[in-house]
Write an enzyme that holds these catalytic residues in place. Sequence first.
Site, mmCIF file in Angstrom:
data_model
loop_
_atom_site.group_PDB
_atom_site.id
_atom_site.type_symbol
_atom_site.label_atom_id
_atom_site.label_comp_id
_atom_site.label_asym_id
_atom_site.label_seq_id
_atom_site.Cartn_x
_atom_site.Cartn_y
_atom_site.Cartn_z
ATOM 1 N N ASP A 197 -42.637 -23.701 29.856
ATOM 2 C CA ASP A 197 -42.044 -22.558 29.987
ATOM 3 C C ASP A 197 -40.046 -22.514 29.770
ATOM 4 O O ASP A 197 -40.395 -23.613 29.734
ATOM 5 C CB ASP A 197 -41.978 -21.794 31.230
ATOM 6 C CG ASP A 197 -41.432 -20.858 31.927
ATOM 7 O OD1 ASP A 197 -40.364 -20.115 30.871
ATOM 8 O OD2 ASP A 197 -41.288 -20.199 33.135
ATOM 9 N N TYR A 221 -37.696 -5.401 28.967
ATOM 10 C CA TYR A 221 -37.596 -5.819 27.656
ATOM 11 C C TYR A 221 -36.825 -5.323 26.680
ATOM 12 O O TYR A 221 -36.105 -6.435 25.982
ATOM 13 C CB TYR A 221 -39.209 -5.324 26.861
ATOM 14 C CG TYR A 221 -39.643 -5.711 25.808
ATOM 15 C CD1 TYR A 221 -39.234 -7.058 26.249
ATOM 16 C CD2 TYR A 221 -38.828 -4.503 24.557
ATOM 17 C CE1 TYR A 221 -40.549 -6.847 24.643
ATOM 18 C CE2 TYR A 221 -39.815 -4.889 23.210
ATOM 19 C CZ TYR A 221 -40.741 -6.691 23.105
ATOM 20 O OH TYR A 221 -40.700 -6.614 22.095
ATOM 21 N N ARG A 235 -51.785 -2.213 24.727
ATOM 22 C CA ARG A 235 -51.371 -1.293 23.273
ATOM 23 C C ARG A 235 -51.937 -0.141 22.628
ATOM 24 O O ARG A 235 -53.334 -0.698 22.627
ATOM 25 C CB ARG A 235 -50.509 -2.849 22.794
ATOM 26 C CG ARG A 235 -48.825 -2.967 23.014
ATOM 27 C CD ARG A 235 -48.437 -3.935 22.077
ATOM 28 N NE ARG A 235 -48.562 -4.992 22.201
ATOM 29 C CZ ARG A 235 -48.385 -5.958 20.994
ATOM 30 N NH1 ARG A 235 -47.612 -5.541 20.568
ATOM 31 N NH2 ARG A 235 -48.732 -7.918 21.435
HETATM 32 N N1 UDP Z 1 -50.552 5.204 23.215
HETATM 33 C C1 UDP Z 1 -51.714 6.137 23.772
HETATM 34 N N2 UDP Z 1 -53.137 5.690 24.221
HETATM 35 C C2 UDP Z 1 -53.278 4.684 24.317
HETATM 36 C C3 UDP Z 1 -51.656 3.768 24.574
HETATM 37 C C4 UDP Z 1 -51.044 3.346 23.853
HETATM 38 O O1 UDP Z 1 -51.916 7.178 23.352
HETATM 39 O O2 UDP Z 1 -54.144 4.160 24.920
HETATM 40 C C5 UDP Z 1 -49.249 5.429 22.896
HETATM 41 C C6 UDP Z 1 -48.576 5.675 23.232
HETATM 42 O O3 UDP Z 1 -47.830 5.704 24.298
HETATM 43 C C7 UDP Z 1 -47.166 4.997 23.153
HETATM 44 C C8 UDP Z 1 -48.199 4.866 21.145
HETATM 45 O O4 UDP Z 1 -49.510 5.233 21.940
HETATM 46 O O5 UDP Z 1 -46.688 6.300 22.045
HETATM 47 C C9 UDP Z 1 -47.657 3.094 21.419
HETATM 48 O O6 UDP Z 1 -47.228 2.395 22.280
HETATM 49 P P1 UDP Z 1 -48.240 0.631 22.442
HETATM 50 O O7 UDP Z 1 -48.137 0.558 23.674
HETATM 51 O O8 UDP Z 1 -49.138 0.218 21.332
HETATM 52 O O9 UDP Z 1 -46.382 0.264 21.936
HETATM 53 P P2 UDP Z 1 -44.770 1.435 22.304
HETATM 54 O O10 UDP Z 1 -44.536 1.774 20.459
HETATM 55 O O11 UDP Z 1 -45.194 2.256 22.898
HETATM 56 O O12 UDP Z 1 -44.078 0.156 22.987
#
Ligand code: UDP
Length: 305
Positions: A52, A141, A182
């Site tokens: 870590d 984050y 994601r």
């Molecule tokens: N998203 C979605 N459905 C999912 C997962 C994510 O519509 O099952 C959308 C989320 O709300 C965001 C975009 O996809 O607008 C990208 O999300 P991610 O978590 O990959 O990364 P971010 O760019 O938001 O950090």
Amino acid sequence: MGGAGFLGSHLCERLLADGAASVVAIDNLVTGNERNVEGLKTEGRFELIKQDITTPLTLAGPVDFVFNMASPASPKDYEVLWLETLRVGSLGTQHGLELAEAKKAVFLQASTSEIYGDPLVHPQVETYFGNVDSTGPRAVYDEAKRYGEAIVQGFRRKRGVATRIVRIFNTYGPRMRLNDGRVVPQFVAQALRGEDFTLYGDGSQTRSFCYVADLVDGLVRLALSNEQDPVNIGNPREQTIAEFAEAVRKAAGGGGKIVFEPLPPGDPKQRKPDITRARTLLGWEPKVTLEQGLPATIAYFRTVL
Ligand code: UDP
């Protein structure tokens, strides 16, 4: 640091392919996975240290580059690992900088497009200060990464460490974690399982997806440059998340209907990198199209599933 993660493992692989005498990955395997570097372990020039980085780092022998790729990076992960995210972004980054200082190494900080928050300037240029909510669910984050840029600049200005800052936009490819929440692993897994696509909000929010090999090429070019100010690395091809769901359906040849779920609070409405600096200073631009990168990513997730 973070060498067994998604980006870190691809970076290790690239450095070995480029002929590095030795590559040491340091990872506590919280979101990283030993399997990501399994293939590199047969290579005598590679070593994985399970540690870590919020504890001080010591390494024997010379070090030329320290890459800080360590942090949970998925909104779902950093909501759970909120304190770990703050600690690795602050204390972990400091320890990496101290190592770079002791070894007279170049330090490269993986920063993020989240520096721009829910951006009001579009596409995002490096000179934009951002629109960041310091108390929302993404703050652990975003603020850790903002602190990261600040401490990097401190070590550069006050302690003479050679530093680089890359602001990484959405990146995808093999070795993303299937359940990291994601959109790429989520939609690909849904397509391969024949499940419905979970679209958050109305799907009109935009993202721009960069293939991991392009991203890593940008990291290497930046590390080898003399550029001390932040540089965006990402693919400027922007699309709505609704369009992205259809692209995944087409590439995977499966998936159910679109089901709408609530948009998580703080979800940025638009994101697209301005890559003028990367183009002019590093001679970098992405080469892998979504039509090429998605099938490679889907093939990986097929093996995982
Ligand atoms: N998203 C979605 N459905 C999912 C997962 C994510 O519509 O099952 C959308 C989320 O709300 C965001 C975009 O996809 O607008 C990208 O999300 P991610 O978590 O990959 O990364 P971010 O760019 O938001 O950090």
